[in-house]
Motif scaffolding. Sequence first.
Motif, short mmCIF file in Angstrom:
data_model
loop_
_atom_site.label_atom_id
_atom_site.label_comp_id
_atom_site.label_asym_id
_atom_site.label_seq_id
_atom_site.Cartn_x
_atom_site.Cartn_y
_atom_site.Cartn_z
N MET A 163 37.86 8.28 7.02
CA MET A 163 38.57 7.58 8.28
C MET A 163 39.49 6.72 7.77
N SER A 164 40.88 6.86 8.15
CA SER A 164 41.79 6.01 7.94
C SER A 164 41.79 4.69 8.72
N LEU A 165 42.73 3.75 8.18
CA LEU A 165 42.64 2.29 8.73
C LEU A 165 43.39 2.31 10.03
N HIS A 166 44.33 3.39 10.40
CA HIS A 166 44.75 3.74 11.66
C HIS A 166 43.78 4.27 12.61
N GLN A 167 42.97 5.13 12.04
CA GLN A 167 42.03 5.89 12.97
C GLN A 167 40.97 4.78 13.47
N TRP A 168 40.61 4.10 12.38
CA TRP A 168 39.57 2.95 12.74
C TRP A 168 39.85 1.77 13.53
N LEU A 169 41.43 1.25 13.54
CA LEU A 169 42.08 0.37 14.54
C LEU A 169 41.86 0.97 15.74
N LEU A 170 42.31 2.47 16.07
CA LEU A 170 42.43 3.01 17.24
C LEU A 170 40.85 3.06 17.90
N PHE A 171 40.00 3.34 17.39
CA PHE A 171 38.43 3.34 17.54
C PHE A 171 38.20 2.04 17.90
N ALA A 172 38.19 1.18 17.23
CA ALA A 172 38.05 -0.30 17.60
C ALA A 172 38.57 -0.78 18.94
N VAL A 173 39.64 -0.43 19.20
CA VAL A 173 40.27 -0.77 20.57
C VAL A 173 39.87 -0.08 21.53
N ALA A 174 39.65 1.06 21.46
CA ALA A 174 39.09 1.96 22.44
C ALA A 174 37.73 1.42 22.85
N VAL A 175 36.81 1.21 21.79
CA VAL A 175 35.59 0.67 21.94
C VAL A 175 35.65 -0.68 22.73
N PHE A 176 36.40 -1.72 22.61
CA PHE A 176 36.64 -3.04 22.72
C PHE A 176 36.81 -2.99 24.33
N PHE A 177 37.55 -1.98 24.83
CA PHE A 177 37.66 -1.80 26.38
C PHE A 177 36.65 -1.01 26.93
N VAL A 178 36.22 -0.06 26.16
CA VAL A 178 34.90 0.47 26.82
C VAL A 178 33.89 -0.37 27.05
N SER A 179 33.49 -0.93 26.06
CA SER A 179 32.45 -1.81 26.01
C SER A 179 32.59 -3.09 27.06
N ALA A 180 33.67 -3.51 27.25
CA ALA A 180 33.88 -4.60 28.29
C ALA A 180 33.87 -4.20 29.93
N THR A 181 33.76 -2.90 29.90
CA THR A 181 33.47 -2.44 31.52
C THR A 181 32.27 -2.66 31.75
N PRO A 182 31.94 -3.46 33.17
CA PRO A 182 30.74 -3.96 33.36
C PRO A 182 29.77 -2.57 33.83
N MET A 213 31.67 3.76 12.16
CA MET A 213 31.96 3.73 13.58
C MET A 213 30.86 2.97 14.24
N VAL A 214 29.56 3.23 13.83
CA VAL A 214 28.34 2.58 14.55
C VAL A 214 28.38 1.23 14.42
N ALA A 215 28.60 0.71 13.10
CA ALA A 215 28.71 -0.62 12.77
C ALA A 215 29.60 -1.36 13.64
N THR A 216 31.13 -0.56 13.63
CA THR A 216 31.97 -1.33 14.54
C THR A 216 31.66 -1.22 16.05
#
Length: 207
Positions: free
Chosen positions: A1-20, A153-156
């Motif tokens: 997993m490249s740094l770019h892929q990880w950043l995309l994943f982290a941003v996606a999870v941030f918004f998905v997790s924020a959803t009530p 990904m699980v840790a992130t």
Amino acid sequence: MSLHQWLLFAVAVFFVSATPGPNMLHIMSRSVELGLRRSFPAMAGCMSALVVMMGASALGLTAILMALPGAFDVLRYVGTAYLVYLGIKAWRAPVEESSAEAEVINPKLSPFAIYRGGFAIALSNPKALLFVAAFLPQFIDPNLPKLPQFAIMVATFAVIETTWYFTYALGGRGLASWLEQPSAKRLFNRITGGVFVGFGALLLKSR
């Protein structure tokens, strides 16, 4: 997993997790009812269930459920029934007239019981299995070992999701002083109950 892929994943999870959703609502209501510190086991329960579901998806459980006729529907109905049950329970929850009594609601509720409730809430939505099965592979590099990528990904996901748990729990504590009024507490219980029933209805309608 490249740094770019990880950043995309982290941003996606941030918004998905924020959803009530049911998890966030459960943690916020636990924080209101029991206090911030005693809501920690609920956070751990929700997170444990999500990690189990992510692992199950990685092991192919989702594909098995989709291959067995009616298996996913059974899980969906069970999840719906549980969410509706929680909604009715919240709606009918008694309201203490004394704020002093409100401070000791469920004093005998053990940390394990609180943990078990959070675990059951997160596990009640089988759509999470399908979401994980569709979401995680988009960020996996097929040319690299899959297990280390999955672990990252699980840790992130755990760090970001837990951060939002604390955010919602702190929001619940911010409501606590207002909820010392019996009428406000009754309104909160009924809104919470209605939202849980709504989540159950959405789950029932999903395919």
